[in-house]
Design a protein around this motif. Structure first.
Motif, PDB file in Angstrom:
ATOM      1  N   GLU A 217       0.828  -1.208   0.000  1.00  0.00           N
ATOM      2  CA  GLU A 217       0.000   0.000   0.000  1.00  0.00           C
ATOM      3  C   GLU A 217       0.865   1.262   0.000  1.00  0.00           C
ATOM      4  O   GLU A 217       1.987   1.264   0.501  1.00  0.00           O
ATOM      5  N   ALA A 264      -2.113  -5.874  -0.037  1.00  0.00           N
ATOM      6  CA  ALA A 264      -2.481  -5.120   1.165  1.00  0.00           C
ATOM      7  C   ALA A 264      -1.472  -5.380   2.275  1.00  0.00           C
ATOM      8  O   ALA A 264      -0.937  -6.488   2.396  1.00  0.00           O
ATOM      9  N   ASP A 265      -1.198  -4.372   3.077  1.00  0.00           N
ATOM     10  CA  ASP A 265      -0.199  -4.512   4.137  1.00  0.00           C
ATOM     11  C   ASP A 265      -0.563  -5.619   5.127  1.00  0.00           C
ATOM     12  O   ASP A 265       0.301  -6.375   5.584  1.00  0.00           O
ATOM     13  N   ASN A 341      -6.776 -12.665   7.024  1.00  0.00           N
ATOM     14  CA  ASN A 341      -5.857 -13.118   5.978  1.00  0.00           C
ATOM     15  C   ASN A 341      -5.149 -14.411   6.350  1.00  0.00           C
ATOM     16  O   ASN A 341      -4.837 -15.223   5.473  1.00  0.00           O
TER      17      ASN A 341
END
Length: 356
Positions: A217, A264-265, A341
């Motif tokens: 990001e 995404a981080d 995640n």
């Protein structure tokens, strides 16, 4: 002059030779055998400074010495507090040169300590983006050399020795281990040097391997690549150390890249933790970004009925991030929730399905 230059280059050659005596480790990630897909990770944490920036730093010193930009007692300056500065401090000490890392004032004590461990000095400035102009100013005032790895990293590696070239190291190690030519190599981009170096190796040798760059990001590489613009800027720093830039750096060569994948981080950090939980290998956040991108490509290969090999890198030692990425309280304080995640990754290992 010639004697001094030869001595300094010899010291760099000897340091590289010492690394060759301890072969680079290649780890196979335990994917289900029936997938017909293998994933390998080249482990760069065995370098003395614990990251792949060690090779680039050695190449930068070689190049600067050969070009006459570094002489006896030259003050060497870099604008970063990350792994690049740590590696440059190591080589400056090896050559008996003073080293200063120009860093943001809010840099953590751990970062400063890592640089000072190798004899370097931290010069703290504010605002954070002023580190570049301050590094140039300091070099002018002190008759020093501003290394500027963001600009010169790829060209220094291209002019350097085989041990400095991560592309050559990766593919030679795969060959030695009897690993089939990978369908994809997945790497992140900070300065862009690693991606450019590997891309050059692939093109130079006419390999069928694709090069995928993963981008966290706030970084400019993915939107810049999509828009075919090398002027794109986000104006925001990346939260994944070692990769992601608010602008596209001169060392990045987009024409060598086949695909750029935004990550995404929270996905990066979940994949980093998943690697440790699954294998015991402790990489940093950029390693997690690499791994998430590799998993996405593996899921795509399965959807399309392909088999083959994917390769990526363990970029730096996760022990450097015990107080941040591996600290649950730190993650909560930064607003990261890795649980969703992590569950997606556990499902991926069963179903082979993962969406970006």
């Amino acid at each position: 002059m010639g004697h001094r230059v030869n001595r300094e280059l010899r010291l760099l050659d000897e340091e590289a030779a010492e690394r060759r005596s301890d072969p680079v480790r290649l780890h196979r990630f335990p994917l289900p055998e029936d997938w017909g897909i293998t994933l390998y990770l080249l482990d760069e944490t065995a370098n003395p400074t614990g990251s792949l920036k060690h090779r680039v730093a050695r190449a930068l010193f070689r190049h600067a010495i050969r070009c006459g930009r570094i002489g006896s007692g030259t003050l060497v300056i870099e604008a970063t507090g990350g792994n690049a500065a740590v590696s440059q401090a190591y080589f400056a000490r090896l050559l008996g040169l003073p080293f200063v890392a120009v860093m943001p004032r809010k840099s953590s004590p751990e970062k400063i300590e890592r640089i000072e461990r190798y004899g370097g000095t931290a010069y703290l400035v504010h605002p954070p983006l002023a580190i570049y102009s301050e590094a140039r100013k300091l070099a002018d005032e002190q008759d020093g050399h501003y290394m500027d790895y963001l600009t010169h990293g790829a060209s220094a590696v291209a002019a350097g020795a085989a041990d400095d070239d991560i592309g050559r190291v990766l593919f030679e190690r795969l060959t030695v281990e009897g690993v089939p030519m990978p369908r994809w190599v997945v790497v992140g981009a900070g300065s862009g040097t690693t991606a450019t170096t590997i891309g050059r190796y692939i093109r130079r040798h006419g390999l069928s391997t694709g090069l995928a760059v993963v981008d966290p990001e706030n970084s400019a590489y993915f939107p810049g690549w999509v828009l075919a613009s090398d002027e794109y800027s986000t104006g925001m720093p990346s939260r994944i150390e070692g990769i992601g830039r608010p602008r596209i750096e001169p060392s990045f060569t987009p024409d060598l890249v086949d695909l750029v994948i935004p990550v995404a981080d929270a996905a990066s950090l979940a994949a980093m933790r998943f690697l440790y939980d699954t294998t015991g290998l402790r990489g940093g956040g950029s390693t997690g970004t690499n791994l998430w991108g590799a998993f996405l490509l593996i899921a795509k290969m399965r959807r399309e009925g392909h088999r083959g090999t994917v390769a990526t890198l363990i970029c730096d030692d996760g022990d450097l991030y015990r107080a941040s990425y591996y600290d649950d309280a730190w993650l909560r304080g930064k607003g990261f929730d890795l649980a969703p995640n992590l569950e997606r990754l556990r499902e991926f290992m069963v179903t082979g399905e993962l969406a970006g």
